[in-house]
Design an enzyme around this catalytic site. Structure first.
Site, PDB file in Angstrom:
ATOM      1  N   ASP A  33      17.021   6.132 -55.388  1.00  0.00           N
ATOM      2  CA  ASP A  33      15.885   5.901 -56.063  1.00  0.00           C
ATOM      3  C   ASP A  33      16.039   5.629 -57.438  1.00  0.00           C
ATOM      4  O   ASP A  33      17.264   6.615 -58.123  1.00  0.00           O
ATOM      5  CB  ASP A  33      14.749   6.781 -55.531  1.00  0.00           C
ATOM      6  CG  ASP A  33      13.282   6.148 -55.664  1.00  0.00           C
ATOM      7  OD1 ASP A  33      13.352   5.065 -56.399  1.00  0.00           O
ATOM      8  OD2 ASP A  33      12.421   6.429 -55.032  1.00  0.00           O
TER       9      ASP A  33
HETATM   10  C1  BGC Z   1      10.359   4.114 -56.476  1.00  0.00           C
HETATM   11  C2  BGC Z   1      10.757   3.302 -55.302  1.00  0.00           C
HETATM   12  C3  BGC Z   1      11.016   1.837 -55.760  1.00  0.00           C
HETATM   13  C4  BGC Z   1      11.963   2.085 -57.173  1.00  0.00           C
HETATM   14  C5  BGC Z   1      12.267   0.704 -57.742  1.00  0.00           C
HETATM   15  C6  BGC Z   1      10.915   4.066 -57.572  1.00  0.00           C
HETATM   16  O1  BGC Z   1      10.050   4.560 -58.717  1.00  0.00           O
HETATM   17  O2  BGC Z   1      10.119   5.440 -55.798  1.00  0.00           O
HETATM   18  O3  BGC Z   1      10.197   3.253 -54.208  1.00  0.00           O
HETATM   19  O4  BGC Z   1      11.629   1.150 -54.903  1.00  0.00           O
HETATM   20  O5  BGC Z   1      11.329   2.912 -58.037  1.00  0.00           O
HETATM   21  O6  BGC Z   1      11.191   0.041 -58.253  1.00  0.00           O
END
Ligand code: BGC
Length: 746
Positions: free
Chosen positions: A281
């Site tokens: 993530d």
């Molecule tokens: C979130 C993810 C997301 C990623 C990219 C993160 O803050 O937890 O679910 O896909 O950002 O935007």
């Protein structure tokens, strides 16, 4: 000179080497990896991102990084010229011509926005998830985005958690069916199709078990529970072909997911046979320093790379430290080769080597009539009617006063994670009612959901006084749910309750429509209103969907995918809980007001409940009314004894006893009464949506096999255990007809 040679060789090899295209994927991948430098390999593991709000020109430094093969994928590049230019640099100027993947959070729509995922879960219909996936993919791929960070598959049992809005709810069986629907929808017929989007099952794992519902918080999940509750939706997504998985932000049992070998290698590759790639993530690799798990970025890279994490999102621990980790012997180059091969495999499966550029023929396919129609149907199918004192549907010609802060809030009804949704294309209830019944009276009373000012009350009350029925559209603005937006008080924000109380004094019937990212505690005002309709954040077509439901052209089709608490103090609350040694029950329940003053300390009369809030939710999992009524009868089982590896048939009759044709979701639950580990009081095993004409009776049969009764025990063996099983078939998780059977050892 040497670089130029490699460059030409690479380009020829990937794009036109005689016979290359005929080689198997694996052989082609091996031949590319064999000639890549370590720097280029590390480049493939890098997902570079920008915040979706950053605009401007393509920095030369970024272009150079692509030319040098230092980037494998991009996140949030939303300018199609940049997408084309970056892909050109990667395929035509980088050493081995390896194409880039362009990613984006396309969660419940791109331009045409569907209901939030929790709403889609409320449809209890994998076809809605599939339609959402397909249409999102058609729209997003038309601007070059071919990788979505969806579906989000975190089981959520706590309405305080902001990301419950993105989740498939609290049940692993329902979530698994939805997972399959999303994956198949986003992928379409083939990953090579230019309108296909590669899915990413996220967030592995236990992100929804954050303590107290506080986002990013610690998850403590014992291994059988992990396998029985949290893993199944991921298994389903992987089975359906999801080629990528995202590791979560949280730690689980003390180990942050992005550096967790047990999860990323043991569970994912070993048990689930996943053969795609894992992306972290956003910065979750370097956040292991804050977790107190990694000493510094280098240590974070070492932990993640040895755990099984293929690609790093946004932070640069791999880029900056993998070379030296390999030199020092803390990491093997074979491990990096393994990651690069996994990433290239997905790029091959997407057909990017043959067709790296976006399809200009399908450019900007937004808001097609079919997309809007499907979004509207989804909003209807996901709306849950919670209360209806014979008010809905309204007769045509009823004079409505439309009140409330979400009655005309086009951006808010789109919900969380809708960076590409457009407010001016979102049809609000006001717009829909005004277009079709211009006599509608409208005064929001409050300008936004948290508004505490009572300035607008008088005007709203004045208009309401002139109406036959008050339609109050309230809830939460989109920003109050989603990532980092947990709430401790899950009631209606601002002065909404107070406005409803004032409206109730007029003595007119009130319909409360809620648009929100989570169940909202409404115990304080439910008695003031005659009907409650939960629309979640319904998306672009929320207004027309509501119009059709209010006037009965359509029936709200949703059933709750999560237990609906009376108060946040009951959270976490979920139907598939354990019985405990002192199970709560209504006959022995002692309410706080019934305890005599000065009572002697005693546990008598009390068990596992709250003195004030009791033990049951306001509305149970699976609950939802239609516009008709249904009676269940004649529950029968084909066998009273079931042998291992055999199946039995459960049959029930359902009659539409109401006054109109309608649809019912028939739900089958079981309880494994005694287990080697204690088992939930009920588990959803099957359901079916049926339509019944007024007065009609249908027999519904479900096949249940011993396989459906399996669970992971403490020895981590998955098996069904002999003994007594109770079965219920009914309209939700807290009612239904009951029967039982025994499972016998062969
Ligand atoms: C979130 C993810 C997301 C990623 C990219 C993160 O803050 O937890 O679910 O896909 O950002 O935007």
């Amino acid at each position: 000179m040497q670089r130029l040679h490699v460059l030409i060789t690479g380009f020829l090899l990937v794009n036109s080497f005689c016979g290359f295209a005929q080689m198997s994927f694996d052989a082609r991948i091996d031949s590319i990896v064999a000639i890549m430098s370590l720097r280029e390999k590390i480049g493939q593991t890098a997902l570079r991102g920008t915040s979706s709000r950053v605009k401007g020109t393509l920095p030369e430094e970024l272009k150079q990084a692509v030319r040098e093969g230092k980037v494998g994928a991009f996140l949030n590049v939303m300018n199609t010229d940049y997408v084309d230019e970056l892909q050109r640099l990667a395929t035509e100027e980088s050493p081995h011509g390896i194409p880039l993947i362009f990613a984006r959070d396309v969660i419940h729509g791109f331009r045409t926005i569907f209901p939030i995922p929790l709403g889609i879960a409320a449809s209890w219909d994998p076809e809605v998830a599939r339609a959402c996936g397909r249409i999102s993919a058609i729209e997003a791929s038309s601007v070059g985005i071919r990788w979505t960070f969806a579906p989000m598959l975190d089981i959520a049992r706590d309405s305080r958690w902001g990301r419950i809005a993105e989740s498939p709810g609290e049940d692993p069986y329902l979530a698994s069916l939805l997972a399959k629907g999303y994956v198949e929808g986003f992928h379409g017929n083939s990953l090579k199709d230019p309108t296909s989007m590669v899915t990413c099952a996220k967030h592995l794992i236990g992100y929804g078990a954050a303590i107290g519902g506080r986002d990013y918080n610690t998850a403590i999940i014992h291994e059988p529970l992990l396998r029985n509750l949290y893993v199944p939706p991921f298994t389903a997504a992987i089975k359906a072909g999801a080629p990528t998985v995202m590791s979560s932000f949280n730690e689980i049992n003390g180990l942050p997911a992005s550096g967790n070998k047990f999860l990323l290698t043991g569970l994912l590759r070993g048990e689930l046979h996943f053969d795609g790639f894992v992306v972290s993530d956003w910065n979750s690799v370097t956040e292991m320093i804050d977790h107190g798990f990694a000493r510094d970025e280098k240590h974070a890279a070492e932990l993640a790379a040895n755990a099984g994490l293929d690609m790093e999102m946004t932070s640069k621990a791999y880029e900056d430290h993998i070379e030296s980790l390999i030199e020092e012997g803390s990491l093997s180059e074979d491990q990096i080769d393994f990651y690069v091969k996994n990433i290239l495999k997905v790029k091959f499966r997407m057909g990017l080597f043959e067709r790296p550029y976006r399809d200009k023929d399908t450019e900007k396919r937004f808001y097609l009539p079919d997309h809007l129609q499907k979004a509207k149907e989804a909003a209807i199918k996901s709306s849950v009617l919670l209360k209806n004192e014979q008010l809905l549907p309204l007769k045509k010609g009823t004079k409505i006063a439309l009140i409330g802060p979400l009655a005309n809030a086009p951006r808010e009804q789109l919900g969380t994670w809708t960076f590409d949704g457009e407010a001016d294309q979102s049809i609000t209830p006001f717009k829909a009612f005004n277009e079709q019944s211009p006599e509608v009276l409208f005064s929001p009373g409050l300008t936004f959901s948290r508004d505490r000012s009572k300035e607008g009350f008088d005007e709203a009350l004045r208009l309401a006084q002139k109406s036959d029925v008050i339609l109050f559209v309230g809830g939460e603005e989109a920003i109050l749910s989603g990532e980092a937006h947990s709430r401790a008080d899950i009631g209606l924000p601002g002065a909404q309750e107070s406005l409803i109380e004032k409206l109730a004094l007029l003595g007119k019937p009130i319909i409360l429509v809620i648009m929100a990212g989570r169940p909202i505690a409404i115990s304080r005002i439910i008695d003031k209103v005659d009907a409650v309709l939960m629309c979640w954040h319904p998306g672009s077509m929320g207004g027309p969907a509501l119009y059709d439901m209010i006037y009965g052209k359509s029936e709200p089709g949703g059933r709750l995918p999560v237990s609906w608490p009376k108060t946040a103090g009951q959270c976490p609350i979920f139907y598939n809980h354990k019985n405990t040694g002192r199970p709560a029950d209504s006959t022995s329940f002692v309410h706080i007001d019934e305890i005599p003053v000065g009572a002697w300390q005693s546990s008598l009369g009390n068990n596992s409940h709250y003195l004030d809030a009791g033990f049951s939710p306001h509305f149970p999992f699976g609950y939802g009314l239609g516009y008709s009524d249904y009676a269940y009868s004649k529950l029968s089982l084909s066998h009273k004894e079931l042998a291992m590896n055999e199946a039995l048939t459960v049959t029930v009759s359902v009659t539409n006893t109401g006054t109109r044709n309608g649809e019912e979701v028939v739900q089958l639950y079981v309880q494994d009464v005694v287990g080697s580990i204690t088992r939930p009081v009920r588990e959803l095993k099957r359901f079916r949506k049926i339509s019944l004409d007024q007065g009609e009776t249908k027999k519904v049969s479900f096949r249940l096999s011993s396989k459906d009764l399996e669970f992971m025990n403490h020895q981590l063996e998955k098996r069904a255990e002999p003994g007594l099983f109770r079965v219920w078939v009914g309209p939700n998780s807290s009612s239904g007809l009951q029967n039982s059977f025994s499972l016998k050892e062969n």
